[in-house]
Design a protein around this motif. Structure first.
Motif, PDB file in Angstrom:
ATOM      1  N   GLU A   1       5.439  -1.475   2.895  1.00 49.68           N
ATOM      2  CA  GLU A   1       4.443  -1.891   1.901  1.00 49.68           C
ATOM      3  C   GLU A   1       3.982  -0.692   1.077  1.00 49.68           C
ATOM      4  OE1 GLU A   1       1.528  -3.826   4.310  1.00 49.68           O
ATOM      5  OE2 GLU A   1       2.434  -5.823   4.008  1.00 49.68           O
ATOM      6  N   ARG A   2       3.860   0.524   1.719  1.00 50.86           N
ATOM      7  CA  ARG A   2       3.502   1.720   0.960  1.00 50.86           C
ATOM      8  C   ARG A   2       4.546   2.040  -0.089  1.00 50.86           C
ATOM      9  NH1 ARG A   2       4.774   6.771   0.712  1.00 50.86           N
ATOM     10  NH2 ARG A   2       6.286   6.599   2.400  1.00 50.86           N
ATOM     11  N   THR A   3       5.814   1.913   0.308  1.00 57.83           N
ATOM     12  CA  THR A   3       6.910   2.156  -0.636  1.00 57.83           C
ATOM     13  C   THR A   3       6.876   1.154  -1.778  1.00 57.83           C
ATOM     14  OG1 THR A   3       8.266   2.993   1.180  1.00 57.83           O
ATOM     15  CG2 THR A   3       9.415   2.362  -0.837  1.00 57.83           C
ATOM     16  N   GLU A   4       6.548  -0.074  -1.444  1.00 58.88           N
ATOM     17  CA  GLU A   4       6.490  -1.106  -2.474  1.00 58.88           C
ATOM     18  C   GLU A   4       5.365  -0.819  -3.468  1.00 58.88           C
ATOM     19  OE1 GLU A   4       7.182  -4.562  -4.697  1.00 58.88           O
ATOM     20  OE2 GLU A   4       8.431  -3.430  -3.286  1.00 58.88           O
ATOM     21  N   ARG A   5       4.233  -0.306  -2.962  1.00 53.49           N
ATOM     22  CA  ARG A   5       3.128  -0.001  -3.873  1.00 53.49           C
ATOM     23  C   ARG A   5       3.503   1.121  -4.830  1.00 53.49           C
ATOM     24  NH1 ARG A   5       0.077  -0.887   0.861  1.00 53.49           N
ATOM     25  NH2 ARG A   5       0.047   1.355   1.319  1.00 53.49           N
ATOM     26  N   GLU A   6       4.246   2.092  -4.315  1.00 49.68           N
ATOM     27  CA  GLU A   6       4.635   3.220  -5.150  1.00 49.68           C
ATOM     28  C   GLU A   6       5.744   2.842  -6.131  1.00 49.68           C
ATOM     29  OE1 GLU A   6       5.689   6.275  -2.436  1.00 49.68           O
ATOM     30  OE2 GLU A   6       3.642   6.578  -1.673  1.00 49.68           O
ATOM     31  N   HIS A   7       6.630   1.959  -5.708  1.00 47.76           N
ATOM     32  CA  HIS A   7       7.746   1.533  -6.567  1.00 47.76           C
ATOM     33  C   HIS A   7       7.818   0.014  -6.543  1.00 47.76           C
ATOM     34  CE1 HIS A   7       9.018   5.723  -6.667  1.00 47.76           C
ATOM     35  NE2 HIS A   7       8.913   5.741  -5.335  1.00 47.76           N
ATOM     36  N   PRO A   8       6.951  -0.656  -7.241  1.00 47.54           N
ATOM     37  CA  PRO A   8       6.884  -2.127  -7.162  1.00 47.54           C
ATOM     38  C   PRO A   8       8.202  -2.778  -7.545  1.00 47.54           C
ATOM     39  CG  PRO A   8       4.987  -1.228  -8.348  1.00 47.54           C
ATOM     40  CD  PRO A   8       5.949  -0.104  -8.169  1.00 47.54           C
ATOM     41  N   ARG A   9       8.629  -3.720  -6.702  1.00 43.20           N
ATOM     42  CA  ARG A   9       9.866  -4.450  -6.979  1.00 43.20           C
ATOM     43  C   ARG A   9       9.706  -5.331  -8.202  1.00 43.20           C
ATOM     44  NH1 ARG A   9      11.846  -8.511  -2.471  1.00 43.20           N
ATOM     45  NH2 ARG A   9      11.592  -6.642  -1.233  1.00 43.20           N
ATOM     46  N   ALA A  10       8.497  -5.850  -8.407  1.00 47.32           N
ATOM     47  CA  ALA A  10       8.279  -6.732  -9.548  1.00 47.32           C
ATOM     48  C   ALA A  10       8.560  -6.001 -10.850  1.00 47.32           C
ATOM     49  CB  ALA A  10       6.845  -7.264  -9.527  1.00 47.32           C
ATOM     50  N   ALA A  11       8.150  -4.712 -10.913  1.00 48.33           N
ATOM     51  CA  ALA A  11       8.405  -3.955 -12.131  1.00 48.33           C
ATOM     52  C   ALA A  11       9.898  -3.786 -12.345  1.00 48.33           C
ATOM     53  CB  ALA A  11       7.708  -2.601 -12.046  1.00 48.33           C
TER      54      ALA A  11
END
Length: 921
Positions: free
Chosen positions: A850-860
């Motif tokens: 989840e930390r990785t996702e916040r830093e590099h959002p998949r949605a973007a």
């Protein structure tokens, strides 16, 4: 040694296995060693090589050779030996006649066919031809899954359909399939034609007990999947004689008509299928002929198309484990008659698409919901109504007994009472009024004669006698009296003779040599020889102290007593035949009354259900509406009610004007997504079968097809993984769903890598929205899919609410608008009992991800991917200015995204970005 697979289900019959018996071309010396009985057995078995042979010997059905070995394993009975045949022991096992039905049921359930070979004469008759003469025997019937008629072997509330499939070419690359369904227990005969795509769903709706077809169809690899999916035993026939012309002749001969026009307009495929099923009925029933109704043609577009996979997912008539309990049918079935149970199952399996017909059924249910007193009085009468239709079927095949006559009698009496009740009810809906007319058409003489003739206590078999009431036939009464009270007759005759002769010591006695005789003292006997009575008393024997006489009257009485039982049974059988013939003459009227009782039973049953559970009448029309308020899952609600727990009702709105809406549903595991999907699909089924629905309000635009992909299962027998099965079923939906269809999909794409699965799910929703344009519910854990609402006006998002308390998750089972932000998988894993160390470690990994996702959002990243730039149909944008030519653009232009897999597209994108960086530097 194993059972011949040709006797079982789906595989083509292999070459016959060697048998433990003499070959057909035995040497003369070998033939001399074959006993007459065994020679007879071998001959009969050769004519029925594909069946287990029940060979009648006295009070047993015996099986020999390989049949005995197969049966002993299947039935768990002892395998013994009976003498030798050509120098080898003869394996043998047997079943008693009185328990034959139980063993037949088990053998048929295992996929075997049984040829029943009966003794065609009394053994005493055979002895007259010589001491070594063999009793004549012959096969009187082939028992197969689709031709069972015995009451003990049938499920009362399930039709026993024998189905034939025929194929006719209509163009170079297209075939039409004719399907004929016959139930020899009730006489039902239906035909329908469908295209290849409709073959599986139509067979799934019929749920046949057995399928008969030409060997070319059986061996067609393109159809192997259909046969396997349906799961019914198959029996291939040689194609010779199954053509449409031969089939038409067979139909005309069966129904005694010169043309089929009176029955309707049939296609060549339908006629071929009808002829095929009749040929098989003739083959299995030997000399007996079921009284079939004329074939009735169905419109293939007249019912909601539901394929086998969807039926299984929704558990309409059977659960995934094959049980009736737990299915929708079990939850809604409150019928009180066997015929009503069969009709309810038929309506549930084939919901209608004809709005007028749906509303007519709803009117009948609504009338009985409103009139509680009438409904209760009807159900009270229906509770004692037997199965007239199947009783008539057994009588027509000469397999009926006195209790079948009683079933018709009681059914006629119930029909009379129900007709009277409805006659007092005032205005009635069209369906109930039509049923009432059918009941009034019955001849009251039928019920009166049966009631007068039949005794109170009835035997199972007509040959046991005792089923005709006293006083119906004087000769029968006399024969019974002679047989049951011969001592009283003898005593009365003895008293009269003593008075007539004046000899108080006169006695009537019996012995094996003389039979019945008069015995008087020797002195009195001399007087009888010389006196005026000598012409009446005939001397038989002189003893030392007595003389024996007989009379013509005593001789007649003796013969009468000896044959009284036989005469009584013969008279009763004659009366039985007369009654059966009387009913056969009125068969169409009685069957129509039976159908009417079934329709009334179904309407009253559904009304009782709706009244008790507060179900509502849905509005059904030809719009694309789908609106449900306070909807519930009928099976789950009933299960919770038994535990005293409430069901959380939820709404659903997929309505549209020119196309249906799609709801993307997210939420936690165990939150109730699958239940929500299924309950809305079941609303369509219930509404279109003419029932009320478990909701406070519902508006359903008629659906033409219903698709469901819920749950995970593999098909290892066909080399298919769980994900492959998921993709096959999804492909069928995307290729076949129309604007009028309802689709429910659950967890598409979860069986593969994350990006692969997400890509497939995304593209599937786009296809449903842009190409199928249907109403759909799409449950997923790919939360990224909720972004589709930003691109498509007809896509909405729903989620299942949860609450957290003291680190525990509480599932509220309430569906609301919005999207879930997580799936609570760890909490569910903990509830499931995973080791705490595993749950704790999973929590650490999840936090890092989840930390990785916040830093590099998949949605973007998704917004940048051409793959996820949905192909919304709009006017093309103006062409951008032509950029300067460079190598990077040329490489990019050479890519074809439409031909690339999601993984290839992603790899190409990273490679291009890397190349761009190199170029920039």
């Amino acid at each position: 040694m194993t059972a011949d697979p040709a006797l079982r289900t789906h595989e083509p019959p292999p070459a016959p296995a060697p048998r433990k018996r003499a070959p057909a071309a035995a040497t003369p010396a070998a033939e001399e060693r074959v006993t007459p009985m065994m020679a007879q057995y071998v001959e009969i078995k050769a004519a029925n090589a594909d069946s287990l042979l029940f060979y009648r010997m006295g009070d047993f059905y015996e099986l020999f050779f390989e049949d005995a070995e197969i049966a002993s394993r299947a039935l768990g009975i002892v395998l013994t030996k009976r003498g030798k045949h050509l120098g080898q022991d003869i394996p043998m096992c047997g079943v008693p006649i009185e328990r034959a039905d139980d063993y037949l049921q088990r053998l048929i359930g295992l996929g075997h066919r049984v040829a029943v070979c009966e003794q065609m004469e009394d053994p005493a008759e055979a002895k007259k031809r010589g001491a070594k003469a063999v009793v004549r025997r012959d096969v009187v019937r082939l028992v197969t899954p689709g031709t069972i008629t015995e009451e003990r072997l049938l499920e009362p509330a399930r039709a026993s359909l024998l189905v034939a499939v025929a194929r006719r070419k209509v163009s170079d690359d297209e075939h039409a399939y004719g399907i004929a369904a016959v139930d020899i227990t009730t006489g039902v005969f239906q035909v329908v034609e469908t295209a290849r795509a409709g073959l599986g769903p139509t067979l799934a709706r019929l749920e046949p007990r057995e399928i008969v077809l030409a060997d070319t169809l059986h061996d067609d690899p393109d159809l192997a999947g259909v046969w396997r999916e349906i799961g019914a035993p198959l029996y291939p026939l040689p194609r010779d004689g199954l053509d449409a012309a031969s089939a038409e002749r067979r139909l005309k001969e069966t129904f005694g008509v010169a043309t089929l026009d009176a029955f309707g307009a049939f296609t060549r495929a339908e006629i071929a299928a009808a002829g095929t099923v009749l040929a098989y009925v003739e083959r299995t029933q030997i000399a007996a002929r079921p009284a079939l109704r004329p074939p009735a043609r169905e419109d293939a577009s007249g019912s909601l198309v539901i394929d086998a996979a969807t039926r299984a997912n929704l558990e309409l008539t059977r659960t995934l484990s094959g049980e009736r309990a737990g299915s929708l049918l079990a939850a809604i079935d409150r019928t009180l008659t066997p015929g009503g149970g069969r009709l309810l199952a038929e309506r549930l399996a084939g919901p209608l698409t004809d709005i007028a017909a749906i509303r007519a059924r709803q009117d009948a249910v609504a009338r009985l919901v409103e009139d509680t007193l009438l409904r209760d009085r009807l159900r009270e009468r229906l509770a004692s109504t037997p199965d007239m239709s199947r009783a008539l079927g057994r009588l027509a095949l000469d397999r009926g007994g006195p209790r079948d006559l009683a079933a018709v009698r009681d059914g006629l009496a119930a029909a009379k009472g129900i007709a009277a009740l409805l006659g007092e009810a005032g205005d009635l809906p069209a369906e109930i009024e039509a049923a009432c007319r059918a009941l009034r058409d019955l001849d009251p003489v039928l019920e009166a004669r049966l009631a007068q003739t039949l005794a109170d206590e009835l035997p199972l078999s007509k040959r046991d006698g005792g089923f005709v009431a006293q006083g119906i036939d004087a000769a029968l009464d006399e024969a019974r009296a002679l047989g049951s009270d011969s001592r009283r007759f003898i005593a009365g005759l003895q008293a009269r003779y003593a008075e007539e002769t004046g000899c108080r010591t006169l006695r009537i006695k019996h012995n094996a040599m003389l039979g019945y005789y008069l015995e008087v003292p020797a002195a009195f006997g001399e007087e009888l020889l010389r006196g005026p009575l000598k012409g009446d008393y005939i001397h038989r024997q002189t003893m030392s102290d007595a003389m024996r006489f007989t009379t013509l009257e005593l001789g007649e009485l003796e013969r009468a007593i000896a044959s009284a039982s036989e005469r009584a049974v013969a008279i009763e059988l004659s009366i039985f035949t007369d009654l059966a013939a009387m009913l056969a003459a009125e068969r169409p009227t009685i069957l129509a009354a039976g159908d009417a009782l079934s329709a009334i039973d179904v309407a009253a049953s559904l009304a009782d259900l709706a009244s008790e559970r507060a179900w509502s009448r849905p509005k059904v029309d030809d719009s694309l509406a789908f609106l449900v308020e306070d909807g519930r899952h009928p099976v789950v609600e009933a299960a919770l009610a038994r535990e005293g727990k409430p069901f959380i009702a939820n709404a659903c709105d997929l309505s549209g004007e020119n196309a249906g809406a799609i709801a993307v549903i997210t939420g936690p595991n165990m939150g109730g997504k699958s239940t929500y999907l299924r309950q809305n699909a079941l609303v369509v089924v219930l509404a279109q079968m003419g029932a009320f629905v478990p909701a406070s309000r519902a508006h359903v635009g008629v659906c033409d097809r219903l698709f469901s992909r819920v749950g995970a299962a593999d098909d290892l027998a066909r080399g298919r993984s769980t994900f492959m099965v998921e993709m096959v079923e999804t492909a069928a939906i995307l290729n076949q769903a129309t604007r009028r269809s309802l689709v429910i999909l659950d967890e598409i794409g979860r069986g593969t890598a994350t990006f692969d699965g997400l890509s497939i799910a995304w593209a599937a929703i786009e296809h449903l929205h842009e190409d199928n344009r249907c109403r759909a519910l799409f449950a997923t854990h790919f939360h990224e899919l909720t972004r589709l609402t930003e691109r498509f006006a007809r896509i909405d998002t729903l989620t299942l609410k949860v609450a957290e308390h003291a680190g525990q998750v509480i599932f509220l089972h309430e569906v609301v608008k919005g999207a879930a932000d997580r799936s609570y998988g760890l909490q569910v894993a903990k509830l499931a009992g995973l080791p705490l160390s595993v749950v704790a470690r999973a929590g650490e990994i999840l936090a890092e991800l989840e930390r990785t996702e916040r830093e590099h959002p998949r949605a973007a990243r998704l917004d940048d991917l051409p793959l996820f730039a949905a192909p919304v149909r709009r006017a093309p944008a103006p062409a951008p200015p032509q950029p300067a030519r460079d190598a990077l653009r040329e490489v990019l232009g050479a890519l074809d995204p439409d031909e690339m897999t999601p993984k290839e597209a992603l790899e190409a994108l990273y490679a291009l970005k890397a190349a761009a960086k190199v170029g920039a530097s």
